[in-house]
Design a protein around this motif. Sequence first.
Motif, PDB file in Angstrom:
ATOM      1  N   ASN A 221     -62.550 -35.601   5.629  1.00 31.56           N
ATOM      2  CA  ASN A 221     -64.314 -35.712   5.675  1.00 31.56           C
ATOM      3  C   ASN A 221     -64.894 -34.351   5.640  1.00 31.56           C
ATOM      4  O   ASN A 221     -66.260 -34.419   6.144  1.00 31.56           O
ATOM      5  CB  ASN A 221     -64.755 -36.510   6.651  1.00 31.56           C
ATOM      6  N   ASP A 222     -64.159 -33.286   4.955  1.00 34.10           N
ATOM      7  CA  ASP A 222     -64.891 -32.000   4.951  1.00 34.10           C
ATOM      8  C   ASP A 222     -65.390 -31.406   6.400  1.00 34.10           C
ATOM      9  O   ASP A 222     -66.516 -30.773   6.366  1.00 34.10           O
ATOM     10  CB  ASP A 222     -66.228 -31.881   3.965  1.00 34.10           C
ATOM     11  N   THR A 223     -64.675 -31.708   7.435  1.00 34.51           N
ATOM     12  CA  THR A 223     -65.272 -31.298   8.769  1.00 34.51           C
ATOM     13  C   THR A 223     -64.430 -29.788   8.928  1.00 34.51           C
ATOM     14  O   THR A 223     -63.454 -29.503   8.581  1.00 34.51           O
ATOM     15  CB  THR A 223     -64.363 -32.316   9.825  1.00 34.51           C
ATOM     16  N   LYS A 224     -65.569 -28.896   9.251  1.00 31.57           N
ATOM     17  CA  LYS A 224     -65.236 -27.308   9.597  1.00 31.57           C
ATOM     18  C   LYS A 224     -65.552 -27.103  10.832  1.00 31.57           C
ATOM     19  O   LYS A 224     -66.271 -27.346  11.466  1.00 31.57           O
ATOM     20  CB  LYS A 224     -65.853 -26.587   8.152  1.00 31.57           C
ATOM     21  N   THR A 225     -64.704 -25.994  11.424  1.00 35.86           N
ATOM     22  CA  THR A 225     -64.810 -25.555  12.773  1.00 35.86           C
ATOM     23  C   THR A 225     -65.875 -24.220  12.756  1.00 35.86           C
ATOM     24  O   THR A 225     -65.973 -23.398  11.829  1.00 35.86           O
ATOM     25  CB  THR A 225     -63.501 -25.342  13.378  1.00 35.86           C
ATOM     26  N   ARG A 226     -66.511 -24.164  13.867  1.00 38.53           N
ATOM     27  CA  ARG A 226     -67.297 -23.167  14.069  1.00 38.53           C
ATOM     28  C   ARG A 226     -67.097 -22.708  15.577  1.00 38.53           C
ATOM     29  O   ARG A 226     -66.757 -23.617  16.484  1.00 38.53           O
ATOM     30  CB  ARG A 226     -68.566 -23.500  13.929  1.00 38.53           C
ATOM     31  N   HIS A 227     -67.022 -21.156  15.832  1.00 39.13           N
ATOM     32  CA  HIS A 227     -66.555 -21.001  17.242  1.00 39.13           C
ATOM     33  C   HIS A 227     -67.107 -19.677  17.762  1.00 39.13           C
ATOM     34  O   HIS A 227     -66.647 -18.646  16.876  1.00 39.13           O
ATOM     35  CB  HIS A 227     -64.754 -20.692  17.347  1.00 39.13           C
ATOM     36  N   LEU A 228     -67.991 -19.569  18.637  1.00 38.05           N
ATOM     37  CA  LEU A 228     -68.533 -18.273  19.184  1.00 38.05           C
ATOM     38  C   LEU A 228     -67.781 -17.866  20.390  1.00 38.05           C
ATOM     39  O   LEU A 228     -67.780 -18.726  21.233  1.00 38.05           O
ATOM     40  CB  LEU A 228     -70.096 -18.378  19.386  1.00 38.05           C
ATOM     41  N   THR A 229     -67.293 -17.026  20.452  1.00 38.57           N
ATOM     42  CA  THR A 229     -66.287 -16.574  21.641  1.00 38.57           C
ATOM     43  C   THR A 229     -66.967 -15.104  22.460  1.00 38.57           C
ATOM     44  O   THR A 229     -67.528 -14.241  21.793  1.00 38.57           O
ATOM     45  CB  THR A 229     -65.027 -16.254  21.527  1.00 38.57           C
ATOM     46  N   LEU A 230     -67.502 -15.174  23.616  1.00 34.54           N
ATOM     47  CA  LEU A 230     -67.843 -13.838  24.598  1.00 34.54           C
ATOM     48  C   LEU A 230     -66.413 -13.657  25.261  1.00 34.54           C
ATOM     49  O   LEU A 230     -66.196 -14.530  26.051  1.00 34.54           O
ATOM     50  CB  LEU A 230     -69.102 -14.573  25.248  1.00 34.54           C
ATOM     51  N   GLN A 231     -65.998 -12.360  25.289  1.00 32.54           N
ATOM     52  CA  GLN A 231     -64.594 -12.052  25.839  1.00 32.54           C
ATOM     53  C   GLN A 231     -64.893 -10.717  26.379  1.00 32.54           C
ATOM     54  O   GLN A 231     -65.582  -9.843  25.833  1.00 32.54           O
ATOM     55  CB  GLN A 231     -63.652 -12.084  24.830  1.00 32.54           C
ATOM     56  N   TRP A 232     -63.951 -10.449  27.279  1.00 32.57           N
ATOM     57  CA  TRP A 232     -63.666  -9.188  27.684  1.00 32.57           C
ATOM     58  C   TRP A 232     -62.185  -8.944  27.792  1.00 32.57           C
ATOM     59  O   TRP A 232     -61.614  -9.956  27.964  1.00 32.57           O
ATOM     60  CB  TRP A 232     -64.400  -8.938  28.914  1.00 32.57           C
ATOM     61  N   GLY A 233     -61.930  -7.622  27.874  1.00 31.19           N
ATOM     62  CA  GLY A 233     -60.454  -7.242  28.380  1.00 31.19           C
ATOM     63  C   GLY A 233     -60.045  -5.751  28.699  1.00 31.19           C
ATOM     64  O   GLY A 233     -61.346  -5.044  28.498  1.00 31.19           O
ATOM     65  N   LEU A 234     -58.733  -5.658  29.004  1.00 32.92           N
ATOM     66  CA  LEU A 234     -58.505  -4.170  29.214  1.00 32.92           C
ATOM     67  C   LEU A 234     -57.452  -3.746  28.144  1.00 32.92           C
ATOM     68  O   LEU A 234     -56.547  -4.728  27.998  1.00 32.92           O
ATOM     69  CB  LEU A 234     -57.990  -4.102  30.599  1.00 32.92           C
ATOM     70  N   ALA A 235     -57.482  -2.654  27.679  1.00 32.13           N
ATOM     71  CA  ALA A 235     -56.631  -2.040  26.706  1.00 32.13           C
ATOM     72  C   ALA A 235     -55.902  -0.927  27.409  1.00 32.13           C
ATOM     73  O   ALA A 235     -56.463   0.122  27.685  1.00 32.13           O
ATOM     74  CB  ALA A 235     -57.342  -1.567  25.325  1.00 32.13           C
ATOM     75  N   PHE A 236     -54.699  -0.787  27.017  1.00 32.56           N
ATOM     76  CA  PHE A 236     -53.827   0.360  27.452  1.00 32.56           C
ATOM     77  C   PHE A 236     -53.131   1.112  26.279  1.00 32.56           C
ATOM     78  O   PHE A 236     -52.604   0.463  25.372  1.00 32.56           O
ATOM     79  CB  PHE A 236     -52.752  -0.202  28.501  1.00 32.56           C
ATOM     80  N   PRO A 237     -53.214   2.424  26.397  1.00 33.14           N
ATOM     81  CA  PRO A 237     -52.579   3.239  25.131  1.00 33.14           C
ATOM     82  C   PRO A 237     -51.139   3.127  25.330  1.00 33.14           C
ATOM     83  O   PRO A 237     -50.551   3.150  26.474  1.00 33.14           O
ATOM     84  CB  PRO A 237     -53.027   4.644  25.600  1.00 33.14           C
TER      85      PRO A 237
END
Length: 204
Positions: free
Chosen positions: A186-202
């Motif tokens: 039925n031509d249904t499409k997704t939309r998604h807004l994400t607010l995110q945080w995280g830690l990165a390690f070298p």
Amino acid sequence: MPKLAVVIYLMSTAVPVAAQTTLGMRGGVGFASVSIEEVIEQESITGIAIGPELGVPVSEVFSLRFAGTFAQKGGGGTIEDIDVTLNIDYIQASALARVATPGEGLSVGVMAGPWAAYRLSCDVEAAGQGLSLSAACGEATFADFDIKTWDFGVAVGGGVELPVFGSRRLRLDALYALGLGSVDENDTKTRHLTLQWGLAFPIG
């Protein structure tokens, strides 16, 4: 010999943290909706988004981010005075290009790129006019949502990152994922807004 000494010195010099390959975890809250032709007063639903991320620097201002995410998507709305909610859980892979301000301190950037998602589960709920029903998508007699296994689209967003705890970097991002393919007939499409945080390690 002096030239050889210079080469050895340059090779032994530590690479700036901002220009190193990083591995991290990030998570946050997502606000999902679906575009359904029959839906009136369309509403979003809230879920979680969490997963690992690999950052690969290309230059001082340009990098690539490869992520795997468990994302709860779907949406809600009203169909003929009945409140319908569609819940879809996905495993999503994305490859985003990021352009950001240079330096090892506070960095502000924008990113964009494609993503693809594999459906893990799906259910649909209906409430109103004496109804209170829930069933797996494709098996519900009260709503025709036979959701496909795969979804895909593009994502755009931006955010900041800054050094914390030595060489670790804290990342705060907002990302909007736009579905380009129909997830049903039925031509249904997704939309998604994400607010995110995280830690990165070298890592290299």
